[in-house]
Scaffold this active site. Structure first.
Site, mmCIF file in Angstrom:
data_model
loop_
_atom_site.group_PDB
_atom_site.id
_atom_site.type_symbol
_atom_site.label_atom_id
_atom_site.label_comp_id
_atom_site.label_asym_id
_atom_site.label_seq_id
_atom_site.Cartn_x
_atom_site.Cartn_y
_atom_site.Cartn_z
ATOM 1 N N TYR A 51 0.976 -1.242 -0.134
ATOM 2 C CA TYR A 51 -0.035 -0.010 0.178
ATOM 3 C C TYR A 51 1.160 1.552 0.022
ATOM 4 C CZ TYR A 51 -2.711 3.292 1.526
ATOM 5 O OH TYR A 51 -4.037 5.279 1.582
ATOM 6 N N GLU A 65 -3.560 7.571 -4.107
ATOM 7 C CA GLU A 65 -3.159 5.970 -3.850
ATOM 8 C C GLU A 65 -2.744 5.520 -4.329
ATOM 9 O OE1 GLU A 65 -5.975 5.028 -0.044
ATOM 10 O OE2 GLU A 65 -6.855 3.990 -1.923
#
Ligand code: GDP
Ligand code: MN
Length: 380
Positions: A102, A189
């Protein structure tokens, strides 16, 4: 404002982030064609809707070649995900995944700067990781002037990976920061950033949210706004130059100035009521704006009373009063309207309102309490 994955991927590509190629289809036949153009191998068919968790909802599916891509697109197009209907799918080559990471940059209000978040627990809901295993997230505050320094990126990357993978990841982090800064994002993101069994690193998902206040200097991105992001009333309000957010209460609010609008909502809460909306009609007293605002507010069946809270400065109260009276004449409104007008020419405004069925109030406290009482079926 939010944009779709395929659009965020385009912005990432411009910074040099490794993003698999791919195109958007609106029909199963198009999806088949794209899979063929991509070489006929395995692809992923991905719903393009402005919500997260598409994978879990069945909106992201692998397909083994063009024919399966057509069938999969047929199944996903028209599907409802968290209330949004899928009208487009992204067809992109499937990658083999060895590890999922992530990477995200968000605005951290308490630190008053953006932060980079890095985790080896990619591919899953990051809020869940933050709740259950916060030690699995490396947080790197970014100096807004200096930007994300390459040494900071390397430090974070080598915390979760090693060797060539970490080095590639560090470069991607700086590119992600460049994207974030260039487009006035408040969130950028990659979840997941993957490593293939062969050691390649790819951004296979992409998400960017924008600060609406920066959109004036981002005309290309502003043009990507998908009206499905907000309720229709909010889109209509935006088009009319009103700043409107729908809420669940029963007191409709029309206020000039965002600060006063917030204070009005606070006061409604304070006296035990619930606001039905946030609405800033801005500095203008134009009856057209007031009519549009009243129209949007009264369409909500929960609204049982309306409260005008206007502070007249450059905007004169008597102008606003005329606007309200004119709007009242044009719009057919069944619920009581409480009006508090103070500031420039407030006496003239009060005289004008005295000849109407509008309920005047001298102070903000009185106006709010009256509106709450009326919304609950009480007398003025
Ligand atoms: P989200 O659920 O909306 O976040 O959509 P994602 O783009 O993150 O996809 C969800 C999941 O689908 C990912 O976490 C992967 O596990 C899987 N997935 C997406 N693309 C690929 C791919 O190219 N290959 C493989 N094997 N899985 C993929
Ligand atoms: Mn994802």
């Amino acid at each position: 404002m939010k944009i779709h994955e395929y659009q965020a991927k385009e912005l990432f590509r411009r910074e040099g982030i490794p993003v698999p190629e791919g195109r958007v289809a609106e029909t199963p036949a198009e999806a088949r064609q794209i899979a063929e153009d991509l070489g006929g191998g395995p692809v992923v068919v991905k719903s393009q809707v402005l919500v997260g968790g598409r994978g879990k909802a069945g909106g992201v599916k692998l397909a083994d070649g063009p024919d399966e891509a057509r069938e999969t697109a047929e199944a996903i197009l028209g599907m409802k995900i968290k209330g949004l209907t899928v009208t487009r799918v992204l067809v992109t080559p499937a990658k083999d995944i060895a590890r999922e990471f992530y990477l995200g940059i968000v605005q951290d209000r308490s630190r008053q700067r953006p932060v980079l978040m890095t985790s080896a627990a990619g591919g899953v809901d990051i809020e869940e990781v933050a709740r259950t295993a916060p030690d699995q997230i490396v947080t790197t505050p970014i100096d807004p002037v200096l930007g994300l320094r390459p040494f900071q990126a390397r430090q974070a990357a080598f915390h979760v990976a090693e060797g060539r993978t970490a080095a590639q990841m560090a470069r991607i982090m700086v590119q992600l920061w460049n994207a974030y800064r260039r487009v006035d994002a408040n969130l950028a993101e990659i979840n997941p950033l993957i490593e293939t069994p062969g050691g390649e690193v790819w951004a296979i998902d992409a998400k960017i949210n924008f600060d609406d206040n920066g959109l004036a200097r981002q005309p290309e991105i502003a043009g990507w706004r998908d009206p499905a992001e907000s309720p229709p009333e909010e889109n209509e309000a935006r088009a009319a130059g009103l700043s409107f957010v729908k809420l669940a209460g029963n007191v409709g609010c029309l206020v000039n100035g965002a600060g006063l609008a917030m204070a009005t909502m606070d006061l409604i809460q304070h006296f035990g009521g619930r606001p039905a909306n946030f609405l800033d009609i801005g500095g203008s007293s134009s009856p057209d704006k007031v009519v549009t605002a009243l129209d949007i507010i009264t369409r909500d069946a929960n609204v049982k009373a309306i409260l005008f809270n206007i502070f007249g400065g450059i905007t004169r109260c008597d102008d606003v009063a005329r606007g309200i009276i004119e709007a009242r004449r044009r719009a057919d409104i069944a619920v009581p309207i409480v009006v508090r007008l103070v500031g420039t020419n407030e006496e003239e405004a009060r005289d004008l309102l005295a000849e109407t069925d509008l309920v005047p109030a001298a102070t903000m406290d009185e106006a709010v309490q009256t509106a709450i009482r009326l919304a609950e079926g009480g007398a003025a």
